[in-house]
Scaffold this active site. Structure first.
Site, PDB file in Angstrom:
ATOM      1  N   GLU A 423     -77.044  -5.023  19.643  1.00 43.07           N
ATOM      2  CA  GLU A 423     -76.930  -3.604  20.023  1.00 43.07           C
ATOM      3  C   GLU A 423     -78.112  -2.791  19.478  1.00 43.07           C
ATOM      4  O   GLU A 423     -77.948  -1.760  18.828  1.00 43.07           O
ATOM      5  CB  GLU A 423     -75.601  -3.035  19.543  1.00 43.07           C
ATOM      6  CG  GLU A 423     -74.410  -3.733  20.171  1.00 43.07           C
ATOM      7  CD  GLU A 423     -73.068  -3.118  19.800  1.00 43.07           C
ATOM      8  OE1 GLU A 423     -73.049  -2.155  19.002  1.00 43.07           O
ATOM      9  OE2 GLU A 423     -72.039  -3.590  20.313  1.00 43.07           O
ATOM     10  N   GLU A 502     -70.682 -10.351  22.822  1.00 45.49           N
ATOM     11  CA  GLU A 502     -69.633  -9.706  22.029  1.00 45.49           C
ATOM     12  C   GLU A 502     -68.628  -9.112  22.998  1.00 45.49           C
ATOM     13  O   GLU A 502     -68.991  -8.339  23.883  1.00 45.49           O
ATOM     14  CB  GLU A 502     -70.223  -8.622  21.123  1.00 45.49           C
ATOM     15  CG  GLU A 502     -69.253  -8.071  20.099  1.00 45.49           C
ATOM     16  CD  GLU A 502     -69.979  -7.187  19.086  1.00 45.49           C
ATOM     17  OE1 GLU A 502     -71.006  -7.648  18.529  1.00 45.49           O
ATOM     18  OE2 GLU A 502     -69.529  -6.055  18.861  1.00 45.49           O
TER      19      GLU A 502
END
Length: 781
Positions: A423, A502
Site C-alpha cells: 500500500e 491482501e
C-alpha cells in the site's frame, strides 16, 4: 543455524570418512548467551573499559519492550500497542584464542530493532536503521587475540511512532560469531537454483562466490557435493579456479538429480549442497546450502502452478510478534501456529510487511508452506501512525537492504515471490514512482532471476496504475482488497498475471478467487491477531482467523469449510438475543434470562446439513453453491446442539456444542509431554476453565495463578483479550472466554518441569513436562 547444523550432522554420518583427515577453518559460534543490558542512553558504553557490572544479564534474543508497561501516553501509540520506546545498550565480553590469528572473524546479526550501531573494542563498525534486515560486520582488524574483547550495540527506538504494528525493541533475533580462513565463501555467497524440473530429472545450478583476502593469488578447488535428505551423496562437482589476491571469483557449477523428491505443498523435501573450498587436499572453508527441487510459475489465464500442477494460493498475512512473547518467537511457537492454519486449508504465508527471521523460512521449507517474501511497508511517503518509520531512510538504504534480503533468502524453497511494497503512498502515476518500482525489481532480478516480483497495490484506480502502464512493469499484479477491481483489471488486459496480496474474510472476496481461474490466489488479513494497529484501550488487532493464543474464531471455521477438501460442518451463533453481537462457537449465553432466540450460521462443504437440539431435529437444509452459510433461528434451550453434514445422504461430518454449567475447575492441556533444552523448543499449556462435567465455560474470566518448578521457566502468559493490559511476563493472568495460555521453556539441562494452575473457587490442576538435555558445542563446519 540449528536446522542447518542438524542437516549437516546427517551429511557427516555418511561422508565422515572423507573429512576425517581434513580440517576446516570455518567455525560458527552461537553468540546469544551472557550479554549485559541497560535501558538508557549512555554514550560511554561503547568504550572498551566501560564498567557494566551493574547492568542486567540477559540472553538473546531479547525484546525489552514487551515487558511494558503499557501506557496510553507511550509515544509508540496505536501502532506499537502502546508499549514503551527508548534506547537500549548491549555489551558482551569474549576472548579469541591465539590460534585464530590470521583468520577472518565476523559477527552476524539476524536483526536488531532498530537504528542499531555496533562497536568492537570501542571502534565503530556501522549503523543499520532497518530493524528487520540481517547484517554482518568484520571484527578482524580490531580484535585482541588471547585477550578480552567487547562488543557493544546501541538500539534506538525513540523516534515514534515508527510502525503501524508492534516491532519489539533491542537485539530480538539471533547473533553468531563466524571465523573463516582468509580464502572463504562470501556471506550468502552460494545460490542454488533449479532451472528445469520434472518428475524424472532436475537440473541444478550452483553459483558460488569465493573471496581471497590474503596477499597472494591462490589456486583453489571448489568441491560441491549434492546430498539428499538421507545423507546420500548424489553427485560431486569439482572446479579449479585461481582467485586473485584481495579479490573474488564467481564459480558456476551444474548438476542433475534423477527422479528427484520434489518440494511441494505440505511436502518439505529438501536437499543440501555441501560446498568445500580446498587448498590441495585440505578443506579450508565449507558451507551448507539447503534447497528444494520445485518449479513455480504464473499463467495469465489459469493462475498459479507448482510442479506443473494448477492450484489456488490460499494464503494469510502474518506479523512477526508472538503475542505475549513480543518479537522473540521460538520456532515451536510458529510451528504450532502454522499447523493450526494448515488445518484451515492455508498453504501460503505473506511476511507482512518485512523480512522475517531466517529460521522462519527454514520452518516453512520443512513444513511445505509457500511464502511471499516482503521487503518494505513504506518507500518515501509516510503512513499515519508511523511517520518516523522506514520512510525516513528508504532513499539512502533501500538498495543495500534489498540486496541483503534477497541474498539471504534466495535459497529458501518456500519463497515463490518477492513483494517490494505494501500500500505504497508514493505517487505511482509519475516517472519517479515508475523508477522506484523498476529500480527495486531490476535489482532483485539481478540477484535472483528465478522468482517474480510484485507489490500490494493500494487503491490502484486512484493512482491510475491500470491505465498508465505501471502494472505492465510488474511480473505479477498484486492488489490489496477491492477484488472486483483486480478482476476488472485482468479483463481489461488478459495478459496480466493477477494475485490478491491482501484480502478480507468476506464471501465476495472468496468467490472472486474461486470463480475466476485467472486469479492465482489471495492472502487474508490476517492469519493471527497481532499486537498494535488498535485504538485504546485495545492493544491488539483482531482480524485474524485465530486469536493470538491460537483460538479459532467463527471466521476460521467458515474458512475451513471453503478451503479444505475434507468434509466439515460447524455451528456458530450470534452472541446476544435475536441476532445481535458477535458470532461465537458455543451454546452458553452470557444471560440465560434474556437469550430467547438463537440465530445460527452453519458452515459446511457437505451437500446438506441437519441441526438437532437435545435430540430433536430442526430440519434439513441444502448447502448453497454460493458459499453462503446455512441459517437457522431456534428457540434457545440448554443442552446439546448437534449439527450433521451429509453427502449423498450419508453422514460425513458432525459438530456438537454443549451448554456449560458454573465454573468448577481448571484443566491444563500441554501440547507435548517432553521438550528439548533448546531455545526453539517450548511447550504450550492451554488453561481451560470447565464445569463439573469438563465442558469449557466460554464466559469465564477467572484470574489464574501459575506456579512452575523444576527444569522449566515461564516465558509468557497470554489470552485472546484485546484490551487486557496485564503483563505477559508475570505469574498470573485472567482467562478470556474460558481459556488462557502458558508458554514454558527449558531453564536447565534436564529433568521434570511441573506447572500448577490455581484460582480462587476452582479446583486446581497441574501438568508435568520432561526436559531433555541437548549437547551444545562450537559448531565447526
Amino acid at each position: 543455524m540449528k536446522i542447518l547444523t542438524l542437516l549437516f550432522s546427517i551429511v557427516l554420518s555418511t561422508i565422515g570418512s572423507t573429512l576425517s583427515a581434513q580440517t576446516s577453518s570455518r567455525e560458527i559460534l552461537n553468540f546469544d548467551k551472557n550479554w549485559k543490558f541497560q535501558l538508557d542512553d549512555i554514550q560511554e558504553a561503547s568504550s572498551l573499559g566501560f564498567d557494566d557490572s551493574r547492568w542486567q544479564l540477559v540472553d538473546l534474543p531479547h525484546d525489552w519492550s514487551i515487558f511494558g508497561p503499557i501506557d496510553r501516553d507511550n509515544p509508540s501509540g496505536r501502532g506499537g500497542a502502546f508499549f514503551p520506546d527508548g534506547i537500549g545498550w548491549y555489551r558482551k565480553n569474549f576472548q579469541m584464542p591465539n590460534a585464530d590469528q590470521g583468520k577472518r572473524v565476523f559477527i552476524d546479526f539476524d536483526g536488531v530493532m532498530a537504528n542499531s550501531e555496533v562497536w568492537i573494542n570501542g571502534v565503530h563498525l556501522g549503523k543499520r536503521p532497518f530493524g528487520y534486515v540481517s547484517f554482518r560486520y568484520e571484527l578482524t582488524p580490531h580484535l585482541k587475540f588471547g585477550a578480552e574483547n567487547v562488543i557493544a550495540v546501541r538500539a534506538d527506538n525513540t523516534d515514534q511512532p515508527a510502525s503501524r504494528w508492534y516491532t519489539g525493541a533491542g537485539i530480538y533475533r539471533h547473533v553468531r560469531l563466524v571465523t573463516t580462513h582468509a580464502i572463504h565463501i562470501d556471506q550468502w555467497g552460494v545460490f542454488v537454483s533449479t532451472p528445469d524440473v520434472s518428475a524424472k530429472n532436475a537440473s541444478i545450478k550452483i553459483q558460488t562466490k569465493v573471496i581471497n583476502t590474503s596477499g597472494s593469488q591462490k589456486e583453489i578447488i571448489l568441491l560441491t557435493e549434492i546430498v539428499d535428505s538421507k545423507g546420500k551423496i548424489l553427485q560431486k562437482l569439482e572446479t579449479k579456479q585461481r582467485v586473485p589476491a584481495g579479490g573474488s571469483f564467481d564459480i558456476e557449477q551444474q548438476a542433475n538429480i534423477k527422479n528427484p523428491e520434489l518440494w511441494d505443498i505440505a511436502q518439505g523435501n529438501l536437499y543440501q549442497a555441501l560446498s568445500k573450498v580446498m587448498d590441495g587436499k585440505t578443506v579450508i572453508d565449507q558451507e551448507i546450502t539447503t534447497f528444494g527441487v520445485r518449479e513455480f510459475r504464473f499463467e495469465p489465464s489459469t493462475g498459479f502452478y507448482i510442479n506443473d500442477r494448477n492450484i489456488k494460493i490460499k494464503g494469510v498475512c502474518l506479523h512477526h510478534d508472538g503475542g505475549g512473547l513480543g518479537a522473540v518467537v521460538p520456532m515451536k511457537v510458529w510451528e504450532r501456529r502454522l499447523n493450526l492454519l494448515r488445518d484451515l486449508g492455508v498453504n501460503a504465508i505473506r511476511t507482512s510487511h518485512h523480512p522475517f527471521a531466517p529460521e522462519f523460512y527454514e520452518l516453512c521449507d520443512r513444513m511445505g508452506f509457500l511464502v511471499m517474501d516482503e521487503t518494505f511497508d513504506t518507500w518515501t511517503a509516510p503512513k499515519n501512525h508511523a511517520e518516523y518509520g522506514y520512510n525516513l531512510y528508504f532513499e539512502d538504504w533501500w538498495e543495500r537492504d534489498t540486496r541483503d534480503v534477497i541474498l539471504r533468502d534466495r535459497n529458501y524453497a518456500s519463497i515463490f515471490s518477492y513483494s517490494i511494497g505494501n500500500e505504497i503512498r508514493d505517487n505511482l502515476d509519475s516517472p519517479d514512482g515508475f523508477k522506484k518500482y523498476k529500480d527495486q525489481q531490476d535489482l532483485i532480478h539481478s540477484l535472483d532471476p528465478t522468482r517474480p516480483v510484485t507489490m500490494g497495490l493500494f487503491r490502484p484506480n486512484s493512482q491510475n496504475v491500470y491505465d498508465n502502464g505501471f502494472v505492465e512493469m510488474m511480473d505479477v499484479v498484486g492488489q490489496n482488497y477491492r477484488e472486483e477491481e483486480l478482476v476488472a483489471a485482468h479483463k481489461q488486459n488478459p495478459a496480466r498475471k493477477v494475485l490478491g496480496t491482501e484480502n478480507g474474510h468476506t464471501r465476495q472476496a472468496w468467490l472472486a478467487l474461486r470463480d475466476n481461474p485467472f486469479m492465482a490466489g489471495q492472502f487474508l488479513w490476517t492469519g493471527i491477531d497481532y499486537l498494535g494497529e488498535a485504538d485504546w484501550p485495545a492493544i491488539v488487532h483482531d482480524f485474524g482467523l485465530l486469536d493470538r493464543i491460537g483460538g479459532m474464531k467463527a471466521r476460521a471455521l467458515q474458512r475451513k469449510s471453503w478451503w479444505t477438501d475434507e468434509p466439515v460442518v460447524y455451528a456458530v451463533r450470534r452472541e446476544t438475543n435475536a441476532g445481535g453481537g458477535e458470532l461465537v462457537p458455543d451454546w452458553t449465553p452470557k444471560d440465560f434470562d434474556t437469550y430467547d432466540v438463537a440465530h445460527l450460521e452453519i458452515y459446511s462443504n457437505c451437500e446438506e446439513v441437519e441441526v438437532f437440539l437435545n435430540g430433536k431435529s430442526q430440519g434439513i437444509q441444502k448447502v448453497p453453491n454460493d458459499a453462503s452459510p446455512v441459517n437457522y433461528n431456534l428457540t434457545f434451550e440448554k443442552g446439546i446442539l448437534e449439527v450433521i453434514g451429509r453427502n449423498q445422504g450419508k453422514q460425513a461430518a458432525i459438530h456438537n456444542l454443549q451448554t456449560a454449567g458454573q465454573p468448577f475447575a481448571i484443566k491444563l492441556v500441554a501440547d507435548q509431554e517432553e521438550m528439548n533444552n533448546d531455545w526453539d523448543d517450548v511447550t504450550h499449556v492451554m488453561a481451560y476453565v470447565v464445569d463439573e462435567n469438563g465442558v469449557k465455560c466460554p464466559n469465564a474470566d477467572n484470574l489464574i495463578y501459575y506456579e512452575i518448578s523444576g527444569s522449566g521457566k515461564l516465558l509468557a502468559l497470554d489470552n485472546g483479550d484485546r484490551v487486557d493490559h496485564s503483563s505477559s511476563k508475570g505469574k498470573r493472568r485472567r482467562v478470556y472466554r474460558g481459556e488462557g495460555l502458558a508458554i514454558i521453556g527449558a531453564e536447565s539441562g534436564s529433568g521434570k518441569t511441573m506447572l500448577k494452575a490455581v484460582s480462587k473457587g476452582l479446583h486446581s490442576d497441574e501438568v508435568t513436562i520432561q526436559v531433555k538435555e541437548v549437547k551444545k558445542s562450537r559448531n565447526k563446519i
